[in-house]
Design a protein around this motif. Sequence first.
Motif, short mmCIF file in Angstrom:
data_model
loop_
_atom_site.label_atom_id
_atom_site.label_comp_id
_atom_site.label_asym_id
_atom_site.label_seq_id
_atom_site.Cartn_x
_atom_site.Cartn_y
_atom_site.Cartn_z
N THR A 1 0.88 -1.08 0.15
CA THR A 1 0.26 -0.20 0.18
C THR A 1 0.78 1.16 0.07
O THR A 1 0.62 2.24 -0.63
N SER A 2 1.98 1.33 0.96
CA SER A 2 2.68 2.45 0.73
C SER A 2 3.68 2.68 -0.14
O SER A 2 3.99 3.68 -0.85
N SER B 1 -1.25 5.05 4.99
CA SER B 1 -2.70 5.20 5.74
C SER B 1 -2.48 6.42 6.72
O SER B 1 -1.41 6.68 7.21
#
Length: 128
Positions: free
Chosen positions: A69-70, A77
């Motif tokens: 995701t990062s 997030s």
Amino acid sequence: MLSQLHPLPKMALCLIWIGASVLVFDLRFQVMTLTLAFGLLWGVERVALWKLLALMVPFALFGFGFLTTSVLFNKESGFALQMAQEQAMTSPDFSPGLVLFARALACGMVSALFALTTDPGQLVRALM
């Protein structure tokens, strides 16, 4: 050597260690925790390397979600960014996704350290 220790203090120490790993949002601390737990299992307890790597697969898959995701999507997030900024008081040194990935591995290795060095029967008798 570690299997000779009483299970309750060992459990308390591992829980404190995991708690510290959750509270400290620093990649160096996570890598140190992972390395120390891995070294104790592999060097002191002589657990097979393939077994340690196999035990880390679920934790690596869990942490890989944070990492992808990062890093791949370049999207952190909000919680991870807030934790990183509160701990460092500035912009984080490393990607929060990388720190969360290392945290998942470190907590998994500490729990494996407890599980592989504790006799279940001794633990139950100590709890009674």
